[in-house]
Every structure is written in C-alpha cells, then in structure tokens.
Design a protein around this motif. Sequence first.
Motif, PDB file in Angstrom:
ATOM      1  N   ALA A 264      -0.677  84.859 -51.416  1.00  0.00           N
ATOM      2  CA  ALA A 264      -0.424  83.827 -50.410  1.00  0.00           C
ATOM      3  C   ALA A 264      -1.727  83.303 -49.825  1.00  0.00           C
ATOM      4  O   ALA A 264      -1.897  82.085 -49.631  1.00  0.00           O
ATOM      5  CB  ALA A 264       0.459  84.397 -49.304  1.00  0.00           C
ATOM      6  N   LEU A 265      -2.672  84.194 -49.577  1.00  0.00           N
ATOM      7  CA  LEU A 265      -3.969  83.775 -49.044  1.00  0.00           C
ATOM      8  C   LEU A 265      -4.731  82.919 -50.058  1.00  0.00           C
ATOM      9  O   LEU A 265      -5.364  81.928 -49.699  1.00  0.00           O
ATOM     10  CB  LEU A 265      -4.790  85.006 -48.671  1.00  0.00           C
ATOM     11  CG  LEU A 265      -4.321  85.786 -47.439  1.00  0.00           C
ATOM     12  CD1 LEU A 265      -5.051  87.118 -47.335  1.00  0.00           C
ATOM     13  CD2 LEU A 265      -4.538  84.969 -46.175  1.00  0.00           C
TER      14      LEU A 265
ATOM     15  N   THR B 188      -3.685  79.330 -50.167  1.00  0.00           N
ATOM     16  CA  THR B 188      -3.922  78.557 -48.948  1.00  0.00           C
ATOM     17  C   THR B 188      -5.299  77.915 -49.004  1.00  0.00           C
ATOM     18  O   THR B 188      -6.309  78.620 -49.038  1.00  0.00           O
ATOM     19  CB  THR B 188      -3.842  79.471 -47.713  1.00  0.00           C
ATOM     20  OG1 THR B 188      -2.579  80.136 -47.702  1.00  0.00           O
ATOM     21  CG2 THR B 188      -3.996  78.655 -46.436  1.00  0.00           C
TER      22      THR B 188
ATOM     23  N   GLY C 188      -8.818  76.387 -48.156  1.00  0.00           N
ATOM     24  CA  GLY C 188      -9.818  76.594 -47.119  1.00  0.00           C
ATOM     25  C   GLY C 188     -11.123  75.963 -47.561  1.00  0.00           C
ATOM     26  O   GLY C 188     -11.158  75.223 -48.561  1.00  0.00           O
TER      27      GLY C 188
ATOM     28  N   TRP D 191      -7.409  76.745 -59.277  1.00  0.00           N
ATOM     29  CA  TRP D 191      -7.708  75.540 -58.501  1.00  0.00           C
ATOM     30  C   TRP D 191      -8.659  74.627 -59.289  1.00  0.00           C
ATOM     31  O   TRP D 191      -8.474  73.397 -59.316  1.00  0.00           O
ATOM     32  CB  TRP D 191      -8.352  75.923 -57.171  1.00  0.00           C
ATOM     33  CG  TRP D 191      -7.407  76.333 -56.079  1.00  0.00           C
ATOM     34  CD1 TRP D 191      -7.269  77.591 -55.538  1.00  0.00           C
ATOM     35  CD2 TRP D 191      -6.486  75.498 -55.373  1.00  0.00           C
ATOM     36  NE1 TRP D 191      -6.310  77.584 -54.555  1.00  0.00           N
ATOM     37  CE2 TRP D 191      -5.820  76.321 -54.427  1.00  0.00           C
ATOM     38  CE3 TRP D 191      -6.154  74.158 -55.439  1.00  0.00           C
ATOM     39  CZ2 TRP D 191      -4.844  75.829 -53.558  1.00  0.00           C
ATOM     40  CZ3 TRP D 191      -5.176  73.661 -54.573  1.00  0.00           C
ATOM     41  CH2 TRP D 191      -4.537  74.485 -53.652  1.00  0.00           C
TER      42      TRP D 191
END
Length: 203
Positions: free
Chosen positions: A16-17, A20, A22, A163
């Motif tokens: 989950a982190l 996310t 950032g 990503w």
Amino acid sequence: MISAESLALFVLACIALGATPGPNVALIVGTSLKHGRQAGILTAMGVNVGLIAQLALVAGGLAYVVEAFSRHFDLVRYAGAAYLVWLAVMQWRSAGKAVEAPAPSAHAAFGRGLAVAFANPKTLLFHAAFLPQFVTNTADPVPQIALLAAIFAVIALVGDMLWAVVADKARAALKGRFTLVADRVSAGILVGGAALLLAAGRR
C-alpha cells in the motif's frame, strides 16, 4: 519469530505504501516520461539505494543518525524540494523542442534518485517508527527489524520499477505531436513531488 499473520499484514502495508505516490515516485515517473524507461529505472535504483541505507540505519539502531535528520528536518526537505523544482524547470524549458534533450547519464540518473531519497527526512523517521510495530522479540529486535527492512526494500524496488515501466508506456503513447504535453506533464509531476516534500510534517 514474527507470526505469519503479522508478516502478511506487514507485506500488505508495504504494498500500500509503495502504491502511494510521493516525492520519490514523482521523480521516477517524471524522469521516465521525459527520458524513457532506462533513465526511470536507473533513477528508481538510486532511490532504493538511498532507501536501503535509511533502512540499514534503522535496523542498526543508529538513533543518533535519526535524531540528526530530525534536527535538520526542514533544511533537508527544503533542499530536496528546491532540487525537484530545478529539475522541473529544466524539463519545462526543453518541452516539445525539435531536438530532444539528451537523457541523463547512468550516473546522473542514479544520483538524482539517491539525492531525492535522502532529501526526504520523513522517510527515515517513518521507518524508525513503522518497523518496530511488527517486532515481537523486543529483547533482541535487530534481527527482526533487519528482516522487515529487507522485505520492505524488495517491495519498494519492485514497485518503483513498475512506476518507471508504466510511465515509459505512457511516454510511448504520447509520442509525436503530444511530446509537448508529455514533457510538461513530466515537469508538473516533479513540481508535485516538491510540493509533497514541502507539505511533509514531522507527523
């Protein structure tokens, strides 16, 4: 030993982190959009070497290093935000030009990721508070924290690579007349990463 239930919960929390966005993700995505998959992956590797160094400090119980980062929290994150804004300005100025700006060298892409990873002191402070929550042997916590740090590092690396690949796919789709859009989106993402750093508090 850490129970299977706690370990599964930890893995889910790490995923989950990693999903996310950032400042680190902003740099990886922005680099891939502008310069392609290779540059994005090298940037991700630099980010994760910085992450592993931070995790090693936490696993080693180097409380004075964490305290040093805490004392200079604002200075470090302001420097990181300024660096991301500078990269964004460079990308914006080269947006849509007929001759595409050369991709950063392997060392430069790696160095960018490493610099931004260390420019976010909240990450170090977060790990110092997050990992011990899953430790069951408080008498000798270092081995378990080291295991958790290694798991976190692997998940973070895989996530950041994904990503980079996804951003590269988007870059391919925006080739041609949409190059200007892709370049400016890339610059905007970097500015967003800087904003996230500036908005980061100690809690």
